[in-house]
Design an enzyme around this catalytic site. Structure first.
Site, mmCIF file in Angstrom:
data_model
loop_
_atom_site.group_PDB
_atom_site.id
_atom_site.type_symbol
_atom_site.label_atom_id
_atom_site.label_comp_id
_atom_site.label_asym_id
_atom_site.label_seq_id
_atom_site.Cartn_x
_atom_site.Cartn_y
_atom_site.Cartn_z
ATOM 1 N N LYS A 1 -10.477 -0.793 -2.022
ATOM 2 C CA LYS A 1 -10.351 -1.468 -0.735
ATOM 3 C C LYS A 1 -11.539 -1.085 0.164
ATOM 4 O O LYS A 1 -11.966 0.063 0.119
ATOM 5 C CB LYS A 1 -9.031 -1.071 -0.056
ATOM 6 C CG LYS A 1 -7.797 -1.380 -0.891
ATOM 7 C CD LYS A 1 -6.548 -0.766 -0.272
ATOM 8 C CE LYS A 1 -5.339 -0.921 -1.177
ATOM 9 N NZ LYS A 1 -4.131 -0.262 -0.620
ATOM 10 N N ASP B 1 -1.582 -0.508 6.330
ATOM 11 C CA ASP B 1 -1.756 0.164 7.620
ATOM 12 C C ASP B 1 -3.212 0.313 8.019
ATOM 13 O O ASP B 1 -3.522 0.376 9.214
ATOM 14 C CB ASP B 1 -1.108 1.554 7.588
ATOM 15 C CG ASP B 1 -1.877 2.509 6.688
ATOM 16 O OD1 ASP B 1 -2.363 3.543 7.170
ATOM 17 O OD2 ASP B 1 -1.997 2.211 5.475
ATOM 18 N N THR C 1 -2.446 0.966 -4.585
ATOM 19 C CA THR C 1 -2.855 2.167 -3.871
ATOM 20 C C THR C 1 -4.267 2.589 -4.236
ATOM 21 O O THR C 1 -4.731 2.354 -5.356
ATOM 22 C CB THR C 1 -1.878 3.321 -4.163
ATOM 23 O OG1 THR C 1 -2.363 4.522 -3.526
ATOM 24 C CG2 THR C 1 -1.764 3.587 -5.660
ATOM 25 N N SER C 2 -4.923 3.240 -3.290
ATOM 26 C CA SER C 2 -6.238 3.815 -3.539
ATOM 27 C C SER C 2 -6.125 5.189 -4.190
ATOM 28 O O SER C 2 -7.143 5.797 -4.530
ATOM 29 C CB SER C 2 -7.027 3.930 -2.219
ATOM 30 O OG SER C 2 -7.271 2.655 -1.681
ATOM 31 N N ASP D 1 0.869 -1.166 0.000
ATOM 32 C CA ASP D 1 0.000 0.000 0.000
ATOM 33 C C ASP D 1 0.918 1.231 0.000
ATOM 34 O O ASP D 1 2.088 1.131 0.399
ATOM 35 C CB ASP D 1 -0.882 -0.044 1.246
ATOM 36 C CG ASP D 1 -1.606 1.265 1.500
ATOM 37 O OD1 ASP D 1 -2.328 1.730 0.593
ATOM 38 O OD2 ASP D 1 -1.444 1.828 2.600
ATOM 39 N N LEU D 2 0.392 2.371 -0.422
ATOM 40 C CA LEU D 2 1.225 3.580 -0.482
ATOM 41 C C LEU D 2 1.080 4.429 0.777
ATOM 42 O O LEU D 2 1.979 4.504 1.601
ATOM 43 C CB LEU D 2 0.875 4.399 -1.724
ATOM 44 C CG LEU D 2 1.696 5.679 -1.944
ATOM 45 C CD1 LEU D 2 3.179 5.361 -2.113
ATOM 46 C CD2 LEU D 2 1.171 6.444 -3.161
ATOM 47 N N ASP D 3 -0.074 5.055 0.940
ATOM 48 C CA ASP D 3 -0.266 6.016 2.025
ATOM 49 C C ASP D 3 -0.344 5.333 3.385
ATOM 50 O O ASP D 3 -1.203 4.475 3.617
ATOM 51 C CB ASP D 3 -1.546 6.828 1.793
ATOM 52 C CG ASP D 3 -1.444 7.668 0.534
ATOM 53 O OD1 ASP D 3 -0.642 8.603 0.519
ATOM 54 O OD2 ASP D 3 -2.163 7.373 -0.444
#
Length: 236
Positions: free
Chosen positions: A150, A175, A117-118, A17-19
């Site tokens: 997600k 996260d 990523t979203s 995931d990114l953020d």
């Protein structure tokens, strides 16, 4: 948790995931949402802003569109969000602690990586390039690549198809509760980054605050990467 003492893990691929998992961007993201709502006279709470974590902006806007009054469209609000992202005074995103160390470990072990990523493609590419880690990822799956964000597992399943990897042999770094749900629904094992809720932590194989403390990850035996991957859009 220390990677030097924990039981080693095996994986055919590592999916990030990114953020909040690879980059520390939650303060920036929450400030963006606060500014968007405030611009339309809507009050927010820390709990509300935190609930947006790990989700596509399109899904958040659709859920709260009724609060913005008549005449405003999702496209208009997304344009507002992009404009606000160019304003000054926003917290700067940075790599999570230990991220570069972990990415180098995975590269040296021969374990391919993907980003799921979203966020949109411009957002993801901008931050990966600015932070000097774009070349670590074989493919990027962004909000534009999926129909369902997600906690739906679509993004993680697509990343595994592109890499030619069985999702049950993938290891995801997440996260948020929505992201951890998506990872587990795909069949992948998940490492939680940060401080997940007890319920979310129970669905993971480890919890790390510093990515450099991730247990040793060894390549899954007998997995062929070449010739199995689904070509990503725009690839030769």
């Amino acid at each position: 948790m220390s990677g030097a003492t924990a039981t080693p893990l095996t994986a055919a691929a590592a999916l990030f995931d990114l953020d909040g998992s690879l980059i520390d961007s939650e303060p920036r993201s929450q400030e963006l949402w606060r500014r968007l709502f405030a611009a339309h006279g809507i009050a927010t709470t820390p709990a509300l802003l935190a609930s947006f974590g790990g989700r596509r902006s399109a899904d958040v806007i659709a859920e709260h569109l009724h609060r913005f009054g008549p005449g405003l469209t999702p496209d208009a609000l997304r344009r507002d969000l992009r404009r606000l992202d160019e304003e000054t005074g926003l917290p700067e995103a940075r790599l999570m602690r230990g991220a570069r160390t972990l990415l180098n470990r995975l590269r040296n072990a021969g374990i391919p990586t993907a980003l799921v990523t979203s966020g949109g493609p411009r957002y993801a590419t901008h931050h990966l390039t600015r932070l000097g880690v774009a070349d670590h990822f074989r493919t990027l799956v962004t909000a534009d690549d999926v129909t369902h964000g997600k906690p739906d597992p679509e993004g993680y399943l697509l990343a595994c198809r592109r890499l030619g990897v069985d999702p049950r042999q993938a290891l995801v770094f997440e996260d948020s509760a929505a992201g951890i749900q998506a990872a587990r629904a795909s069949g992948a094992a998940c490492i939680a980054v940060g401080a997940p809720s007890p319920a979310s932590a129970a669905e993971t194989v480890a919890v790390v605050h510093d990515l450099a403390d991730t247990p040793e990850i060894r390549p899954a035996a007998g997995v062929a990467y070449e010739g199995q991957a689904e070509a990503a859009p725009g690839s030769d």
